[in-house]
Design an enzyme around this catalytic site. Structure first.
Site, PDB file in Angstrom:
ATOM      1  N   CYS A   1     -14.163 -27.835   7.659  1.00  0.00           N
ATOM      2  CA  CYS A   1     -12.867 -27.375   7.144  1.00  0.00           C
ATOM      3  C   CYS A   1     -11.849 -28.511   7.177  1.00  0.00           C
ATOM      4  O   CYS A   1     -11.838 -29.316   8.106  1.00  0.00           O
ATOM      5  CB  CYS A   1     -12.384 -26.206   7.999  1.00  0.00           C
ATOM      6  SG  CYS A   1     -10.797 -25.543   7.477  1.00  0.00           S
TER       7      CYS A   1
ATOM      8  N   CYS B   1      -7.949 -27.659  11.750  1.00  0.00           N
ATOM      9  CA  CYS B   1      -9.219 -28.361  11.954  1.00  0.00           C
ATOM     10  C   CYS B   1      -9.055 -29.877  11.917  1.00  0.00           C
ATOM     11  O   CYS B   1      -9.821 -30.608  12.530  1.00  0.00           O
ATOM     12  CB  CYS B   1     -10.250 -27.892  10.938  1.00  0.00           C
ATOM     13  SG  CYS B   1     -10.713 -26.164  11.239  1.00  0.00           S
TER      14      CYS B   1
ATOM     15  N   ASP C   1       0.870  -1.179   0.000  1.00  0.00           N
ATOM     16  CA  ASP C   1       0.000   0.000   0.000  1.00  0.00           C
ATOM     17  C   ASP C   1       0.909   1.231   0.000  1.00  0.00           C
ATOM     18  O   ASP C   1       2.128   1.112   0.077  1.00  0.00           O
ATOM     19  CB  ASP C   1      -0.959  -0.031   1.189  1.00  0.00           C
ATOM     20  CG  ASP C   1      -0.232   0.114   2.514  1.00  0.00           C
ATOM     21  OD1 ASP C   1       1.006   0.321   2.527  1.00  0.00           O
ATOM     22  OD2 ASP C   1      -0.897   0.021   3.550  1.00  0.00           O
ATOM     23  N   SER C   2       0.323   2.420  -0.066  1.00  0.00           N
ATOM     24  CA  SER C   2       1.153   3.621  -0.226  1.00  0.00           C
ATOM     25  C   SER C   2       1.558   4.245   1.099  1.00  0.00           C
ATOM     26  O   SER C   2       2.372   5.155   1.137  1.00  0.00           O
ATOM     27  CB  SER C   2       0.376   4.665  -1.016  1.00  0.00           C
ATOM     28  OG  SER C   2      -0.677   5.158  -0.213  1.00  0.00           O
ATOM     29  N   GLY C   3       0.967   3.783   2.183  1.00  0.00           N
ATOM     30  CA  GLY C   3       1.218   4.404   3.479  1.00  0.00           C
ATOM     31  C   GLY C   3       0.209   5.494   3.790  1.00  0.00           C
ATOM     32  O   GLY C   3       0.114   5.952   4.926  1.00  0.00           O
ATOM     33  N   GLY C   4      -0.540   5.909   2.797  1.00  0.00           N
ATOM     34  CA  GLY C   4      -1.507   6.996   2.991  1.00  0.00           C
ATOM     35  C   GLY C   4      -2.513   6.690   4.086  1.00  0.00           C
ATOM     36  O   GLY C   4      -2.738   7.508   4.980  1.00  0.00           O
ATOM     37  N   PHE C   5      -3.083   5.503   4.029  1.00  0.00           N
ATOM     38  CA  PHE C   5      -4.131   5.162   4.989  1.00  0.00           C
ATOM     39  C   PHE C   5      -3.618   5.227   6.425  1.00  0.00           C
ATOM     40  O   PHE C   5      -4.263   5.800   7.302  1.00  0.00           O
ATOM     41  CB  PHE C   5      -4.693   3.771   4.682  1.00  0.00           C
ATOM     42  CG  PHE C   5      -5.872   3.415   5.520  1.00  0.00           C
ATOM     43  CD1 PHE C   5      -7.127   3.928   5.215  1.00  0.00           C
ATOM     44  CD2 PHE C   5      -5.743   2.598   6.633  1.00  0.00           C
ATOM     45  CE1 PHE C   5      -8.229   3.628   6.001  1.00  0.00           C
ATOM     46  CE2 PHE C   5      -6.840   2.295   7.427  1.00  0.00           C
ATOM     47  CZ  PHE C   5      -8.085   2.811   7.114  1.00  0.00           C
TER      48      PHE C   5
ATOM     49  N   ASP D   1      -8.108  -7.140   0.332  1.00  0.00           N
ATOM     50  CA  ASP D   1      -7.162  -7.392   1.418  1.00  0.00           C
ATOM     51  C   ASP D   1      -7.808  -6.923   2.702  1.00  0.00           C
ATOM     52  O   ASP D   1      -8.668  -6.039   2.674  1.00  0.00           O
ATOM     53  CB  ASP D   1      -5.870  -6.581   1.246  1.00  0.00           C
ATOM     54  CG  ASP D   1      -6.052  -5.153   1.724  1.00  0.00           C
ATOM     55  OD1 ASP D   1      -6.666  -4.370   0.986  1.00  0.00           O
ATOM     56  OD2 ASP D   1      -5.636  -4.833   2.853  1.00  0.00           O
TER      57      ASP D   1
ATOM     58  N   GLY E   1     -11.505   4.315   0.282  1.00  0.00           N
ATOM     59  CA  GLY E   1     -12.503   5.077   1.026  1.00  0.00           C
ATOM     60  C   GLY E   1     -13.757   4.305   1.371  1.00  0.00           C
ATOM     61  O   GLY E   1     -14.768   4.890   1.744  1.00  0.00           O
TER      62      GLY E   1
ATOM     63  N   HIS F   1      -6.121 -21.230  10.296  1.00  0.00           N
ATOM     64  CA  HIS F   1      -7.470 -21.617   9.861  1.00  0.00           C
ATOM     65  C   HIS F   1      -8.202 -20.461   9.178  1.00  0.00           C
ATOM     66  O   HIS F   1      -8.800 -20.636   8.110  1.00  0.00           O
ATOM     67  CB  HIS F   1      -8.307 -22.138  11.030  1.00  0.00           C
ATOM     68  CG  HIS F   1      -9.762 -22.110  10.716  1.00  0.00           C
ATOM     69  ND1 HIS F   1     -10.385 -23.099   9.985  1.00  0.00           N
ATOM     70  CD2 HIS F   1     -10.708 -21.161  10.938  1.00  0.00           C
ATOM     71  CE1 HIS F   1     -11.651 -22.768   9.783  1.00  0.00           C
ATOM     72  NE2 HIS F   1     -11.876 -21.602  10.356  1.00  0.00           N
TER      73      HIS F   1
ATOM     74  N   GLN G   1     -11.361   7.644  -5.232  1.00  0.00           N
ATOM     75  CA  GLN G   1     -11.973   8.075  -3.972  1.00  0.00           C
ATOM     76  C   GLN G   1     -13.334   8.698  -4.290  1.00  0.00           C
ATOM     77  O   GLN G   1     -13.881   8.434  -5.354  1.00  0.00           O
ATOM     78  CB  GLN G   1     -11.035   9.046  -3.247  1.00  0.00           C
ATOM     79  CG  GLN G   1      -9.774   8.383  -2.685  1.00  0.00           C
ATOM     80  CD  GLN G   1     -10.039   7.469  -1.487  1.00  0.00           C
ATOM     81  OE1 GLN G   1     -11.135   7.438  -0.924  1.00  0.00           O
ATOM     82  NE2 GLN G   1      -9.031   6.698  -1.093  1.00  0.00           N
TER      83      GLN G   1
ATOM     84  N   ASP H   1      -2.754   8.348  -1.713  1.00  0.00           N
ATOM     85  CA  ASP H   1      -4.066   8.983  -1.812  1.00  0.00           C
ATOM     86  C   ASP H   1      -4.505   9.490  -0.448  1.00  0.00           C
ATOM     87  O   ASP H   1      -3.872   9.200   0.563  1.00  0.00           O
ATOM     88  CB  ASP H   1      -5.101   7.979  -2.320  1.00  0.00           C
ATOM     89  CG  ASP H   1      -5.310   6.833  -1.334  1.00  0.00           C
ATOM     90  OD1 ASP H   1      -4.324   6.450  -0.656  1.00  0.00           O
ATOM     91  OD2 ASP H   1      -6.430   6.336  -1.229  1.00  0.00           O
TER      92      ASP H   1
ATOM     93  N   CYS I   1      -8.436 -27.917   6.974  1.00  0.00           N
ATOM     94  CA  CYS I   1      -7.098 -27.342   7.167  1.00  0.00           C
ATOM     95  C   CYS I   1      -6.347 -28.090   8.268  1.00  0.00           C
ATOM     96  O   CYS I   1      -6.933 -28.870   9.004  1.00  0.00           O
ATOM     97  CB  CYS I   1      -7.189 -25.839   7.478  1.00  0.00           C
ATOM     98  SG  CYS I   1      -7.525 -25.440   9.205  1.00  0.00           S
TER      99      CYS I   1
HETATM  100 ZN   LIG Z   1      -9.756 -25.017   9.458  1.00  0.00          ZN
END
Ligand SMILES: [Zn+2]
Length: 373
Positions: A306, A311, A94-98, A268, A218, A337, A191, A148, A308
């Site tokens: 699940c 689990c 990311d740009s660091g803006g947030f 993300d 945004g 998980h 935005q 941004d 995984c």
């Molecule tokens: Zn799992």
């Protein structure tokens, strides 16, 4: 030649969702995709080997945090972020803006950039669009983001308009400052807050500058979900069909499904890893707060559906015990998980798009998940 290429494979006849492939310098990504967040050049508690085990195709890292510590020059000396953290698949920074804008009273915005004090030691710093790109060029991620301004929610129309217009000017400066366009793709960010005409203005201005991919910023900043979906309803159709679309900071299962149906390709969010550390699992039956007393003698897996590693091998009672005893393994097992759950969800989503049945899949998922808007 640009750093990335996006191929739109098909659009789901039932839902309008997109199935695509994104080719990057560190390999291909099947979209739609969820990107686990590795804020400090690590997806908290997960080794790259484990991330591969659960099929993470790409991860995200934070420019602000790496700039503050250890410093982008150190990462550059190490051979770039991929080498530094031992991850050879794609990375987005990311740009660091947030983060900078989230510092509240610690920061001051001017046309030139943002002056702020470090959250670590109070030292003074200044990030301009050019600086944000310089840092991201040093880090070397496959996809980097324009600097941004993310307007808060709620914000009045004048504020949002000024802020999006500055975001446009900054986007232009970012593109001019970007040095590695052959190996790093710079995405522009749309935005405009919760205002339809401002989203249209922002999308037009950012697309006029021209980027290999577009993000919708945004959103997921405290507004009701219905409002976020409404903004997506009119914002994604503004974006070009042949470029990837990234909805920033969104990652609950319901939002992923609703976003994909509205034409988003990339997401993300820190949510799955953050709630894991508090003892909360995302499951096919909804959220399970495993630290609660009701699970003390529950010898079933976090999610019975699940498959995984967590689990297959551990019970809610054991994981609850680990969390209560502040044992590192507890957070690790739930993180594993939760990420597996979201990545599997996106794999199921891609399969459903392939077969033109994403709305059926969504209804079935929500029925079990117990989701109501
Ligand atoms: Zn799992």
């Amino acid at each position: 030649m640009g750093a990335i290429r996006f191929e739109l494979i098909k659009t789901c006849k039932q839902s309008g969702a997109r199935l695509g492939k994104l080719y990057t310098p560190h390999g291909e990504i099947q979209t739609p995709i969820f990107m686990p967040v590795g804020t400090q050049a690590t997806v908290k508690s997960m080794t790259p080997q484990e991330l591969k085990e659960i099929n993470s195709q790409i991860i995200l890292s934070n420019t602000y945090h790496l700039y503050m510590r250890p410093g982008h020059k150190i990462v550059e000396k190490a051979g770039g972020l991929h080498k530094f953290m031992n991850w050879d698949r794609p990375i987005l920074t990311d740009s660091g803006g947030f983060q900078v804008f989230s510092l509240g009273p610690l920061r001051k915005i001017t046309e030139e950039g943002v002056e702020f004090r470090s959250h670590l030691d109070g030292s003074k710093h200044f990030i301009s669009p050019e600086k944000a790109i310089e840092i991201q060029n040093s880090l070397g991620a496959d996809i980097i983001m324009a600097f941004d301004e993310c307007a808060p929610y709620p914000a009045d129309r004048d504020y949002v308009k000024n802020s999006l217009e500055r975001t446009t000017r900054w986007a232009k400066r970012c593109k001019d400052a970007h040095k590695n366009s052959d190996r790093q793709a710079l995405f522009g960010i749309v935005q405009g807050g919760m205002y339809k005409d401002l989203r249209e203005q922002s999308a037009k201005e950012i697309m006029d500058i021209g980027f290999p991919g577009y993000a919708i910023g945004g959103l997921s900043v405290g507004e009701p979900k219905e409002l976020m979906y409404e903004v997506l309803d009119y914002t994604t159709p503004l974006l070009p069909k042949d470029k990837p679309r990234y909805l920033m900071g969104v990652g609950s299962p319901d939002d992923l499904l609703e976003g994909v149906i509205r034409g988003v390709d990339m997401f993300d969010c820190v949510l799955p890893t953050r709630i894991a550390r508090n003892g909360t699992a995302m499951t096919s039956q909804g959220k399970v707060v495993v630290r609660n007393a009701q699970y003390a003698e529950d010898f079933t897996p976090l999610d019975p559906e699940c498959d995984c590693y967590t689990c297959k091998n551990y019970t809610r009672a054991y994981i609850r015990h680990l969390i209560k005893a502040n044992e590192i393994l507890g957070a690790r097992l739930i993180t594993y998980h939760n990420l597996y759950f979201l990545l599997k969800l996106m794999e199921n989503v891609r399969n459903a798009i392939k077969e033109d049945r994403l709305l059926d899949y969504k209804n079935e998922f929500f029925r079990k998940y117990g989701y109501t808007l």
